[in-house]
Structure formats: C-alpha cells, structure tokens
Design an enzyme around this catalytic site. Structure first.
Site, PDB file in Angstrom:
ATOM      1  N   HIS A   2       0.844  -1.187   0.000  1.00  0.00           N
ATOM      2  CA  HIS A   2       0.000   0.000   0.000  1.00  0.00           C
ATOM      3  C   HIS A   2       0.882   1.242   0.000  1.00  0.00           C
ATOM      4  CE1 HIS A   2       0.639   0.711   4.288  1.00  0.00           C
ATOM      5  NE2 HIS A   2       0.248  -0.524   4.572  1.00  0.00           N
ATOM      6  N   HIS A  42       4.022   1.623   2.257  1.00  0.00           N
ATOM      7  CA  HIS A  42       5.267   0.969   1.840  1.00  0.00           C
ATOM      8  C   HIS A  42       5.953   1.786   0.742  1.00  0.00           C
ATOM      9  CE1 HIS A  42       2.557  -2.582   2.929  1.00  0.00           C
ATOM     10  NE2 HIS A  42       3.421  -2.491   3.926  1.00  0.00           N
ATOM     11  N   CYS A  46       1.421 -10.473  20.349  1.00  0.00           N
ATOM     12  CA  CYS A  46       0.595 -10.017  19.222  1.00  0.00           C
ATOM     13  C   CYS A  46       1.024 -10.765  17.964  1.00  0.00           C
ATOM     14  CB  CYS A  46       0.741  -8.513  18.973  1.00  0.00           C
ATOM     15  SG  CYS A  46      -0.150  -8.012  17.467  1.00  0.00           S
ATOM     16  N   HIS A  61      -2.183  -2.699  16.664  1.00  0.00           N
ATOM     17  CA  HIS A  61      -3.273  -3.324  15.906  1.00  0.00           C
ATOM     18  C   HIS A  61      -4.620  -3.308  16.633  1.00  0.00           C
ATOM     19  CE1 HIS A  61       0.401  -5.039  14.086  1.00  0.00           C
ATOM     20  NE2 HIS A  61      -0.275  -4.757  12.993  1.00  0.00           N
ATOM     21  N   LYS A  87      -3.018   6.045  11.148  1.00  0.00           N
ATOM     22  CA  LYS A  87      -1.951   5.468  10.358  1.00  0.00           C
ATOM     23  C   LYS A  87      -2.579   4.609   9.263  1.00  0.00           C
ATOM     24  CE  LYS A  87       1.819   2.195  10.332  1.00  0.00           C
ATOM     25  NZ  LYS A  87       2.165   0.849  10.751  1.00  0.00           N
ATOM     26  N   LYS A 117      -2.881  -1.906   6.814  1.00  0.00           N
ATOM     27  CA  LYS A 117      -3.758  -2.951   6.303  1.00  0.00           C
ATOM     28  C   LYS A 117      -4.774  -3.353   7.362  1.00  0.00           C
ATOM     29  CE  LYS A 117      -3.601  -7.484   4.202  1.00  0.00           C
ATOM     30  NZ  LYS A 117      -4.297  -8.240   5.214  1.00  0.00           N
TER      31      LYS A 117
HETATM   32  N1  MSP Z   1       8.652  -6.901   7.946  1.00  0.00           N
HETATM   33  C1  MSP Z   1       8.786  -5.830   8.889  1.00  0.00           C
HETATM   34  C2  MSP Z   1      10.093  -5.090   8.690  1.00  0.00           C
HETATM   35  C3  MSP Z   1      11.324  -5.915   8.784  1.00  0.00           C
HETATM   36  S1  MSP Z   1      12.751  -4.991   8.448  1.00  0.00           S
HETATM   37  C4  MSP Z   1      14.002  -5.958   8.869  1.00  0.00           C
HETATM   38  C5  MSP Z   1       7.631  -4.873   8.727  1.00  0.00           C
HETATM   39  N2  MSP Z   1       6.992  -4.908   7.540  1.00  0.00           N
HETATM   40  S2  MSP Z   1       5.754  -3.993   7.120  1.00  0.00           S
HETATM   41  O1  MSP Z   1       5.259  -4.533   5.874  1.00  0.00           O
HETATM   42  O2  MSP Z   1       4.834  -3.862   8.181  1.00  0.00           O
HETATM   43  O3  MSP Z   1       6.388  -2.607   6.774  1.00  0.00           O
HETATM   44  C6  MSP Z   1       6.580  -1.630   7.770  1.00  0.00           C
HETATM   45  C7  MSP Z   1       7.211  -0.437   7.114  1.00  0.00           C
HETATM   46  O4  MSP Z   1       6.422   0.015   6.003  1.00  0.00           O
HETATM   47  C8  MSP Z   1       7.314   0.772   8.026  1.00  0.00           C
HETATM   48  O5  MSP Z   1       8.432   0.736   8.869  1.00  0.00           O
HETATM   49  C9  MSP Z   1       7.397   1.879   7.003  1.00  0.00           C
HETATM   50  O6  MSP Z   1       8.673   1.898   6.435  1.00  0.00           O
HETATM   51  C10 MSP Z   1       6.398   1.420   5.947  1.00  0.00           C
HETATM   52  N3  MSP Z   1       5.050   1.835   6.269  1.00  0.00           N
HETATM   53  C11 MSP Z   1       3.960   1.031   6.406  1.00  0.00           C
HETATM   54  N4  MSP Z   1       2.869   1.809   6.641  1.00  0.00           N
HETATM   55  C12 MSP Z   1       3.209   3.099   6.664  1.00  0.00           C
HETATM   56  C13 MSP Z   1       2.531   4.305   6.897  1.00  0.00           C
HETATM   57  N5  MSP Z   1       1.226   4.370   7.068  1.00  0.00           N
HETATM   58  N6  MSP Z   1       3.267   5.432   6.944  1.00  0.00           N
HETATM   59  C14 MSP Z   1       4.620   5.422   6.804  1.00  0.00           C
HETATM   60  N7  MSP Z   1       5.278   4.305   6.576  1.00  0.00           N
HETATM   61  C15 MSP Z   1       4.608   3.142   6.419  1.00  0.00           C
HETATM   62  O7  MSP Z   1       7.395  -4.102   9.614  1.00  0.00           O
END
Ligand code: MSP
Length: 505
Positions: free
Chosen positions: A17, A20, A125, A146, A295, A298
């Site tokens: 989304h 990311h 969690c 969450h 925020k 998903k």
């Molecule tokens: N898989 C772990 C990370 C492991 S790194 C060794 C994870 N994945 S995640 O799919 O949840 O991605 C989290 C990351 O996605 C956040 O740290 C950020 O970089 C980005 N983001 C996800 N949602 C976001 C927002 N709403 N706003 C800003 N960044 C976002 O955590």
C-alpha cells in the site's frame, strides 16, 4: 565513498500500500541523489516472508505460506518497478542464500555465549509477531498498534542475551549522536535502553515456516532476527560470484518508520555485536502517512492502492506529492484533495507552465537556441549554492526539506519571468541583450532545478532536460552558469496534463 541504504523488508501477508511506497520512494530519492554525487551506492529493498503473520494469512486464504509469499513478493517487486525505484537488489527472506547466512549467524551467537534456553510467558501479538510488555499494552490486553486482543503465550525458547549488551549499546549511542535520527527518536531509543534491557527469545516453537534453529530443528529462528539479517545477508549474494560485504558493510543508513524502531535501534546493533559484526552507521525514522488522522495500515483497512493512485496522477506526481506534503520525519495526512491541489498549483502551474513558457519564448524569440549570455545578479542570488544546500539536507536525510530548497527556486523563477516580462522586451530591438540574459537565465534555472529534481521526479525532469538539450546529470553541473548558451531546445508538451478526478466507485 560507499553508500548502502535500505528500506524495511515488507511483510508479504498483504499487498503493498501507499505506506510501503512512501519509504521506498524516499530511499530511492536518496540513492539517486548519491549516485548523482558519484558515490558508490547500493540500494536494497525486499520482502519479509517467514513467521507467524504470513503463516496465519496463508492459512486464512487456504494456500501454503510459500504460495502466498510468491504471489505477494511479486506484487512488491512490481510496485517497486512501477514507482521507478532503482534498487540494486530485491531480497526475499525465503531465498536459500539468506537462510544460510541466518543459520551461520545464529550459530555464531551461540558459540559466543549469547544464547540459552528458557521459558517465555507474555502477551503476544501475532500481527506484530512480538511480545508486548505490561506497560505497552492497552486496556483489555490489546495491542497498541493493531488494537486486537493479545494472546497470553508461554513456550520454551532459545533466548538471546540482550541484557549483556546494555553497556555497549549505551556507549554506541554516546559515541554516535547521529546513530538514530531524528533526535527525538534517538532519545526514545536511548531511554528504552536505559530502562533496562531484557533478553528476548530468538526462536519460536509453534510454527515451522522459517529458518530452523541449527541445533534444535523443532524450532525456527524468530522472524525479526531472520528479517533484520537481510541487510547483511543480501550483500553476500546480490551479485553472482561476488561478495559485496567488504565494500558496503556497515550499512550507511536503514530508513524505517517508528513502528519498528526498537528492532532496528536496539535489537539489531546488539545482534551484530554478538556476532562480532559492526553495527550500521545510522537508522533514520520517518513518520506515518495518515488517512483521516489514522496510520494507513492494512489492519485498519484505510489504505490507498498505489497502482490506482499512479494510474490517476502518474508516477512522478505521486513521488513528489508524498515527499512534499509530509515533512519527512513527522506524521502527516494525505488525501485526494491534497493531491489535486498540489498537482495543479505546484506541478502543473509552477513547474510545468514555467517550463513550457520558457521553451516557447526561446523558440519564438531566438529560433529555439539558448542565447549566449550570463545569468542576472538577481538569479545568482536566488540560486546561491543550491546544490550544496540540497546535498547537506540529504546528508541529514531531510528529504522534504531538500525538496523545499529546490522549490523555492522554482517559485523564484516564476517571479522572475513575471517581473521581467520578456514578452514586452521582445518588442523592442534595443532590449535584445536584456532579453538574451533573461532567456539564458530561464534556461539555466530550469536546467539546474531539473537536475536537482531528478531524484524526486526522474521521468519529468529527464524529459525537460532532454528538451533543454542538456545531457549532464551530475550534481556537479547543478550550478547556474555551468552550461553556456548555444543548445537547441525542443518541446516538452504538457509536463502535467489536467487530470480527470478518479471515478467514484
Ligand atoms: N517486515 C517488517 C520489517 C522488517 S525490516 C528488517 C515490517 N513490515 S511492514 O510490511 O509492516 O512494513 C513496515 C514499514 O512500512 C514501516 O516501517 C514503514 O517503512 C512502511 N510503512 C507502512 N505503513 C506506513 C505508513 N502508514 N506510513 C509510513 N510508513 C509506512 O514491519
């Protein structure tokens, strides 16, 4: 100088989304800018595929974890391509080469005496794949991220002696005030460390989707340990027959959001130290993209599909908007109305119109050839040493501040055209020299801002540079006056055409 920059690796339990995309684009801007400076850049992104969140999502969809991972990893690769990310490699933690490194490092931690067996009990969690401490959880034993009810879990695990790194981590922070940025996050991480580090479990026994603990194959390596190691393992196999570890380790900067601060700022350097490896030089934490104050995530269901957004606004407009609207490092709201307003006022009017007007005037008044002249004192003042300022901001990972520095110049150029009114001078042959100076200044100004904008808007800036007849893309050339006149300009058409708002569904 080597410059190794990473995004988090994204979970494949869902589709990509805009959250990311935000991190990926910001990292891409930094990587592209550093390449313009001639640095030796390696940019890594990828997917986090093991562990409970993925196993559970696969179960719910009645597919195997591998099938789910294969499907969604493809989506993440596709979105990276679509946003024009220039990652040098895309790591998947299900790569066998990665698993081999995880096995190796976990063995090393054990040999070094940092691993022991114990019983773990706590609030867990499954979405975070993390145990929560009593003071983190919300009323009703709910996850602070969450908002779901947590499970009370206990199991026998292998533990990592995080507590043994208390002093070394504190020292790392004292010695490197820039280790975590922005400084509020540094303080937060250091406070967490100072509150007393507790060992955490390095393994999980209830699932099998992961890398087996080498000496106890009934358990798999905790997904966070597996995931963090991607930053290190990738270097050993990203290029066939070549090991890039010496060249790029330690990483220059890991860019993440605050949800995963503890893992990167505390667990990760300790794991590396435990395996006799150097910690990264820097971890930079940006804020959250919010939709309606929440925020985007998903689990909350308020996500924007990046593909749909790019279909409507275009890739460059999306890249620009994300890094323009939200101050990098802070939380910020995005919205369709916000997109439309910046698209029209800044991209179409300020940059796009400036470009087409300037080229049209050069075509009309000077047969399409940039006159040989020098920029006016006024423009020299406006530009100053903008490239150095942008570079300094990006050294501090101030991605939106750097963009603002460039945009000030775009606005200044608009004011300049308005004030000088070259169309009036064109009527008076006596003013030919003054007109030359203005047209030259506009061509040069547009060239400089476009070279600087390349990392944010690679397609548009490239189109404009091509139309200006300029082929140097280095930061070095982003100086007013670095190019003389004489080049023949082409047409750019409309850089940012009027957009039809997306149909209501
Ligand atoms: N898989 C772990 C990370 C492991 S790194 C060794 C994870 N994945 S995640 O799919 O949840 O991605 C989290 C990351 O996605 C956040 O740290 C950020 O970089 C980005 N983001 C996800 N949602 C976001 C927002 N709403 N706003 C800003 N960044 C976002 O955590």
């Amino acid at each position: 100088m080597s410059y190794y920059i990473t995004t988090p690796i994204y979970y494949v339990n869902g589709e990509p989304h805009l959250g990311h995309v935000y991190t990926t684009v910001a990292v891409d801007v930094l990587a592209r800018h550093m390449r313009q400076r001639g640095e030796d850049v390696f940019f890594l992104t990828g997917t986090d595929e093991h562990g409970e969140p993925v196993a559970r999502a696969a179960e719910a969809q009645r597919v195997t974890p591998r099938e789910l991972a294969d499907k969604n990893a493809e989506r993440f690769k596709e979105v990276a391509r679509r946003v024009n990310a220039t990652n040098d490699f895309f790591i998947r933690t299900s790569d066998p080469e990665h698993a081999a490194v995880v096995t190796d490092i976990v063995n090393r931690l054990k040999e070094n005496g940092y691993v022991y067996k114990d019983l773990y009990e706590g609030w867990y969690c499954p979405r975070c794949a993390d145990f929560k401490t009593e003071n983190e959880i919300l009323d009703g034993n709910r996850c602070p991220i969450h908002l779901i009810e947590l499970d009370r879990e206990h199991e026998e695990n292998w533990f990592f002696k995080l507590s043994a790194f208390q002093e070394r981590l504190e020292q790392l922070y004292v010695d490197n005030p820039a280790f975590v940025g922005p400084s509020t996050r540094y303080n937060e991480a250091l406070a967490f460390i100072k509150s007393g580090l507790r060992d955490f479990s390095l393994s999980r026994s209830r699932i099998s989707w992961g890398v087996p603990i080498p000496w106890d194959p009934e358990q798999v390596v905790y997904v966070w340990v597996d995931a963090l190691l991607n930053y290190y393992s990738a270097l050993s196999y990203a290029r066939e027959g070549e090991d890039l570890t010496e060249r790029f380790w330690p990483a220059t900067v890991h860019v993440i959001a605050k949800d995963i601060l503890k893992f990167h700022a505390v667990f990760w350097p300790a794991l590396l130290m435990g395996a006799d490896l150097a910690p990264p030089r820097r971890v930079f934490i940006h804020g959250y993209l919010l939709m309606d104050e929440h925020k985007m995530s998903k689990s909350l269901g308020n996500v924007l599909d990046p593909f749909a957004v790019m279909d409507t606004y275009g890739t460059d407009a999306l890249r620009f908007y994300l890094l323009r609207e939200v101050s990098f490092g802070q939380d910020g709201s995005i919205s369709t109305a916000g997109f439309e307003s910046r698209y029209t006022s800044e991209l179409a009017n300020e940059y796009g119109n400036l470009a087409s007007r300037s080229l049209a005037m050069i075509a009309k008044y000077r047969d399409g050839v940039v006159p040989d002249s020098s920029a006016s004192a006024e423009l020299d003042d406006l530009f100053g040493d903008v490239a150095a300022d942008v570079a300094a901001a990006l050294d501090q990972i101030e991605v939106s501040a750097a963009l603002e520095l460039i945009w000030t110049r775009v606005r200044g150029l608009n004011r300049y055209v308005q004030d000088q009114a070259p169309w009036k001078l064109a009527k008076d042959p006596e003013q030919a020299e003054a007109l030359d100076q203005i047209l030259y200044g506009l061509a040069e100004g547009l060239r400089v801002v476009s070279v600087l904008l390349l990392p944010w808007m690679p397609e548009t800036a490239e189109r404009l540079l091509a139309a200006l007849g300029s082929d140097d893309r280095s930061l070095e050339c982003a100086r007013l006056g670095a190019h003389g006149g004489g080049s023949t300009v082409g047409e750019v058409g409309q850089l940012f055409p009027r957009i039809e708002p997306p149909a209501e569904t």
